[in-house]
Design an enzyme around this catalytic site. Structure first.
Site, PDB file in Angstrom:
ATOM      1  CG  HIS A   1     -20.320 -27.920  52.064  1.00 28.67           C
ATOM      2  ND1 HIS A   1     -19.376 -27.347  51.231  1.00 28.67           N
ATOM      3  CD2 HIS A   1     -20.950 -26.887  52.688  1.00 28.67           C
ATOM      4  CE1 HIS A   1     -19.434 -26.024  51.354  1.00 28.67           C
ATOM      5  NE2 HIS A   1     -20.372 -25.725  52.230  1.00 28.67           N
TER       6      HIS A   1
ATOM      7  CB  CYS B   1     -36.848 -43.792  50.016  1.00 27.02           C
ATOM      8  SG  CYS B   1     -37.286 -43.816  51.761  1.00 27.02           S
TER       9      CYS B   1
ATOM     10  N   GLY C   1      -6.492 -25.101  50.903  1.00 22.78           N
ATOM     11  CA  GLY C   1      -6.990 -25.757  49.687  1.00 22.78           C
ATOM     12  C   GLY C   1      -8.429 -25.457  49.343  1.00 22.78           C
TER      13      GLY C   1
HETATM   14  C1  BJW Z   1      -4.766 -26.718  46.251  1.00 26.37           C
HETATM   15  C2  BJW Z   1      -4.177 -27.853  45.739  1.00 26.37           C
HETATM   16  C3  BJW Z   1      -3.192 -28.440  46.531  1.00 26.37           C
HETATM   17  C4  BJW Z   1      -5.630 -27.266  44.323  1.00 26.37           C
HETATM   18  N1  BJW Z   1      -2.872 -27.876  47.698  1.00 26.37           N
HETATM   19  N2  BJW Z   1      -4.437 -26.180  47.402  1.00 26.37           N
HETATM   20  C5  BJW Z   1     -22.962 -14.713  50.320  1.00 26.37           C
HETATM   21  C6  BJW Z   1     -22.460 -14.073  49.203  1.00 26.37           C
HETATM   22  C7  BJW Z   1     -22.658 -14.633  47.928  1.00 26.37           C
HETATM   23  C8  BJW Z   1     -23.374 -15.825  47.755  1.00 26.37           C
HETATM   24  C9  BJW Z   1     -23.866 -16.451  48.867  1.00 26.37           C
HETATM   25  C10 BJW Z   1     -23.661 -15.890  50.118  1.00 26.37           C
HETATM   26  N3  BJW Z   1     -24.234 -16.727  51.042  1.00 26.37           N
HETATM   27  C11 BJW Z   1     -24.781 -17.777  50.389  1.00 26.37           C
HETATM   28  C12 BJW Z   1     -24.579 -17.629  49.067  1.00 26.37           C
HETATM   29  C13 BJW Z   1     -25.030 -18.596  48.001  1.00 26.37           C
HETATM   30  C14 BJW Z   1     -24.141 -19.806  47.842  1.00 26.37           C
HETATM   31  C15 BJW Z   1     -22.748 -19.302  47.461  1.00 26.37           C
HETATM   32  O1  BJW Z   1     -21.836 -19.235  48.264  1.00 26.37           O
HETATM   33  N4  BJW Z   1     -22.552 -18.962  46.205  1.00 26.37           N
HETATM   34  C16 BJW Z   1     -21.271 -18.427  45.719  1.00 26.37           C
HETATM   35  C17 BJW Z   1     -20.580 -19.489  44.844  1.00 26.37           C
HETATM   36  C18 BJW Z   1     -21.515 -17.153  44.990  1.00 26.37           C
HETATM   37  N5  BJW Z   1     -24.106 -20.619  49.041  1.00 26.37           N
HETATM   38  C19 BJW Z   1     -25.041 -21.536  49.286  1.00 26.37           C
HETATM   39  O2  BJW Z   1     -25.960 -21.730  48.517  1.00 26.37           O
HETATM   40  C20 BJW Z   1     -24.943 -22.309  50.594  1.00 26.37           C
HETATM   41  N6  BJW Z   1     -26.201 -22.275  51.244  1.00 26.37           N
HETATM   42  C21 BJW Z   1     -26.674 -21.173  51.834  1.00 26.37           C
HETATM   43  O3  BJW Z   1     -26.027 -20.159  51.957  1.00 26.37           O
HETATM   44  O4  BJW Z   1     -27.945 -21.308  52.297  1.00 26.37           O
HETATM   45  C22 BJW Z   1     -28.621 -20.159  52.804  1.00 26.37           C
HETATM   46  C23 BJW Z   1     -30.042 -20.568  53.104  1.00 26.37           C
HETATM   47  C24 BJW Z   1     -30.591 -20.249  54.331  1.00 26.37           C
HETATM   48  C25 BJW Z   1     -31.909 -20.618  54.613  1.00 26.37           C
HETATM   49  C26 BJW Z   1     -32.658 -21.313  53.678  1.00 26.37           C
HETATM   50  C27 BJW Z   1     -32.120 -21.637  52.452  1.00 26.37           C
HETATM   51  C28 BJW Z   1     -30.789 -21.265  52.171  1.00 26.37           C
HETATM   52  C29 BJW Z   1     -24.661 -23.789  50.330  1.00 26.37           C
HETATM   53  C30 BJW Z   1     -23.327 -24.021  49.706  1.00 26.37           C
HETATM   54  C31 BJW Z   1     -23.167 -25.511  49.422  1.00 26.37           C
HETATM   55  C32 BJW Z   1     -21.930 -25.822  48.589  1.00 26.37           C
HETATM   56  N7  BJW Z   1     -22.010 -27.170  48.108  1.00 26.37           N
HETATM   57  C33 BJW Z   1     -20.912 -27.739  47.341  1.00 26.37           C
HETATM   58  C34 BJW Z   1     -21.310 -29.148  46.855  1.00 26.37           C
HETATM   59  C35 BJW Z   1     -21.281 -30.149  47.983  1.00 26.37           C
HETATM   60  C36 BJW Z   1     -21.692 -31.514  47.523  1.00 26.37           C
HETATM   61  C37 BJW Z   1     -20.753 -32.140  46.528  1.00 26.37           C
HETATM   62  O5  BJW Z   1     -19.533 -32.143  46.697  1.00 26.37           O
HETATM   63  O6  BJW Z   1     -21.244 -32.679  45.557  1.00 26.37           O
HETATM   64  O7  BJW Z   1     -19.737 -27.788  48.158  1.00 26.37           O
HETATM   65  S1  BJW Z   1     -20.392 -26.698  45.979  1.00 26.37           S
HETATM   66  C38 BJW Z   1     -18.688 -27.041  46.137  1.00 26.37           C
HETATM   67  O8  BJW Z   1     -17.973 -25.831  46.504  1.00 26.37           O
HETATM   68  C39 BJW Z   1     -18.560 -27.987  47.342  1.00 26.37           C
HETATM   69  C40 BJW Z   1     -17.340 -27.464  48.020  1.00 26.37           C
HETATM   70  O9  BJW Z   1     -17.312 -27.876  49.369  1.00 26.37           O
HETATM   71  C41 BJW Z   1     -17.469 -25.971  47.835  1.00 26.37           C
HETATM   72  C42 BJW Z   1     -16.182 -25.227  47.981  1.00 26.37           C
HETATM   73  O10 BJW Z   1     -15.273 -25.586  47.008  1.00 26.37           O
HETATM   74  P1  BJW Z   1     -13.724 -25.668  47.365  1.00 26.37           P
HETATM   75  O11 BJW Z   1     -13.478 -26.737  48.309  1.00 26.37           O
HETATM   76  O12 BJW Z   1     -13.237 -24.324  47.726  1.00 26.37           O
HETATM   77  O13 BJW Z   1     -13.118 -26.145  45.951  1.00 26.37           O
HETATM   78  P2  BJW Z   1     -12.609 -25.274  44.711  1.00 26.37           P
HETATM   79  O14 BJW Z   1     -12.491 -26.185  43.558  1.00 26.37           O
HETATM   80  O15 BJW Z   1     -13.413 -24.043  44.528  1.00 26.37           O
HETATM   81  O16 BJW Z   1     -11.173 -24.772  45.173  1.00 26.37           O
HETATM   82  C43 BJW Z   1     -10.089 -25.653  45.334  1.00 26.37           C
HETATM   83  C44 BJW Z   1      -8.889 -24.848  45.781  1.00 26.37           C
HETATM   84  O17 BJW Z   1      -7.817 -25.719  46.038  1.00 26.37           O
HETATM   85  C45 BJW Z   1      -8.378 -23.841  44.729  1.00 26.37           C
HETATM   86  O18 BJW Z   1      -8.204 -22.572  45.350  1.00 26.37           O
HETATM   87  C46 BJW Z   1      -7.032 -24.417  44.280  1.00 26.37           C
HETATM   88  O19 BJW Z   1      -6.081 -23.405  43.951  1.00 26.37           O
HETATM   89  C47 BJW Z   1      -6.630 -25.179  45.507  1.00 26.37           C
HETATM   90  N8  BJW Z   1      -5.727 -26.313  45.288  1.00 26.37           N
HETATM   91  N9  BJW Z   1      -4.745 -28.143  44.485  1.00 26.37           N
HETATM   92  C48 BJW Z   1      -3.527 -26.726  48.075  1.00 26.37           C
HETATM   93  N10 BJW Z   1      -2.533 -29.559  46.096  1.00 26.37           N
HETATM   94 ZN    ZN Z   2     -38.703 -42.049  51.840  1.00 27.93          ZN
END
Ligand code: BJW
Ligand code: ZN
Length: 248
Positions: free
Chosen positions: A118, A151, A191
């Site tokens: 990401h 930019c 995580g």
């Molecule tokens: C602990 C702990 C401890 C706490 N020890 N554990 C298929 C099905 C459905 C939807 C889609 C699909 N394919 C695509 C989609 C759409 C979408 C999506 O997935 N939506 C769903 C939410 C429904 N995906 C996208 O849009 C992606 N793009 C895409 O598919 O493009 C296709 C395309 C093709 C061609 C042209 C155009 C498009 C892009 C996804 C980008 C995600 N971006 C973010 C922001 C990044 C920038 C930023 O940080 O500002 O990424 S969103 C956010 O979520 C961030 C994270 O990396 C990501 C995942 O979150 P994460 O890391 O799992 O965090 P949490 O908070 O959810 O979970 C934390 C966990 O830790 C919990 O389980 C806790 O229990 C645990 N925990 N303490 C161990 N101490």
């Molecule tokens: Zn520019």
């Protein structure tokens, strides 16, 4: 469900291991997760800010959020989970670390050959993008003197070089992660809530190709029933225990 010792035994024997990390790995460093109780900023859900639409509507607001997060991460230190994973990347030839995190804490813990799905909050690019600003560049200035930053090539707005919802992941980066997942004998999911695709699909991809799958999380997630082993607890504790068991 497999035992801790069984997982350690498999890790010891495996020549190809992948760990996919998420925000929970940085929680012990004081960085809020996205979907946890602290995943709010100025009462806005983090997920609604991580979109191209939010940036188009209010680039200053979105940048204020990133500036705040960059300041917090700059003050934070990698924790034991980052340390163990960083060491595995250096000491185990067939180990691949794939992260969804953009905070740079894996890099600061010395992770080698990191696959960043990401992007990075420490890199930026032109939001247009103009010809000169097409590539990402490093800009670790915190706080930014002016929001949104401009930019230097065209005077348009600069944006963080991260992947927002609805944006495609870098195809080469995703292909590297998919190939590593398909080759993995052990695939660990650490995580992450495993709800954001395509990252969340990697564990299924690995499993279809025969990997033994392991989840480390403080709670059950969307994939807990699909994995071969699931350990509930902080990633730093589980990884330290596993690391000790693998070395013994
Ligand atoms: C602990 C702990 C401890 C706490 N020890 N554990 C298929 C099905 C459905 C939807 C889609 C699909 N394919 C695509 C989609 C759409 C979408 C999506 O997935 N939506 C769903 C939410 C429904 N995906 C996208 O849009 C992606 N793009 C895409 O598919 O493009 C296709 C395309 C093709 C061609 C042209 C155009 C498009 C892009 C996804 C980008 C995600 N971006 C973010 C922001 C990044 C920038 C930023 O940080 O500002 O990424 S969103 C956010 O979520 C961030 C994270 O990396 C990501 C995942 O979150 P994460 O890391 O799992 O965090 P949490 O908070 O959810 O979970 C934390 C966990 O830790 C919990 O389980 C806790 O229990 C645990 N925990 N303490 C161990 N101490
Ligand atoms: Zn520019």
């Amino acid at each position: 469900m497999a035992s801790f010792e069984d997982v350690a035994h498999r890790l010891r024997r495996a020549s190809h291991v992948v760990a996919l990390t998420g925000a929970g790995v940085s929680a012990a460093s004081g960085i809020p997760t996205f979907r946890g109780p602290d995943g709010l900023w100025k009462r806005v859900r983090a997920e609604t800010l991580a979109t191209p639409e939010a940036f188009a509507n209010d680039p200053k607001l979105v940048w204020e959020w990133y500036d705040w997060r960059r300041g917090m991460v700059q003050q934070a230190q990698p924790n034991q989970a980052h340390d163990v994973l960083g060491r595995w990347t250096r000491e185990r030839a067939g180990f691949t670390l794939v992260t969804q995190n953009v905070d740079g804490l894996h890099e600061r813990a010395g992770a080698d050959r990191l696959v960043r799905l990401h992007g990075s909050i420490w890199h930026v690019r032109c939001s247009k993008p103009c010809d000169a600003g097409r590539a990402d560049w490093l800009d670790a200035t915190v706080p930014q003197p002016r929001l949104p930053p401009m930019c230097p090539h065209c005077g348009g707005f600069v944006r963080p070089a991260v992947v927002w919802f609805g944006e495609p992941l870098d195809p080469e980066v995703l292909s590297r992660a998919s190939r590593a997942a398909a080759a993995a004998e052990v695939f660990m999911v650490i995580g992450t809530s495993s709800v954001v695709y395509p990252a969340a699909g990697l564990v299924h991809h690995a499993r279809r190709h025969g990997a033994f799958t392991v989840e480390l999380n403080t709670e059950a997630t969307a994939i807990s029933i699909d994995v071969d082993a699931s350990f509930i607890g902080p990633a730093a504790d589980s990884l330290s225990r596993l690391d000790a068991a693998v070395r013994s």
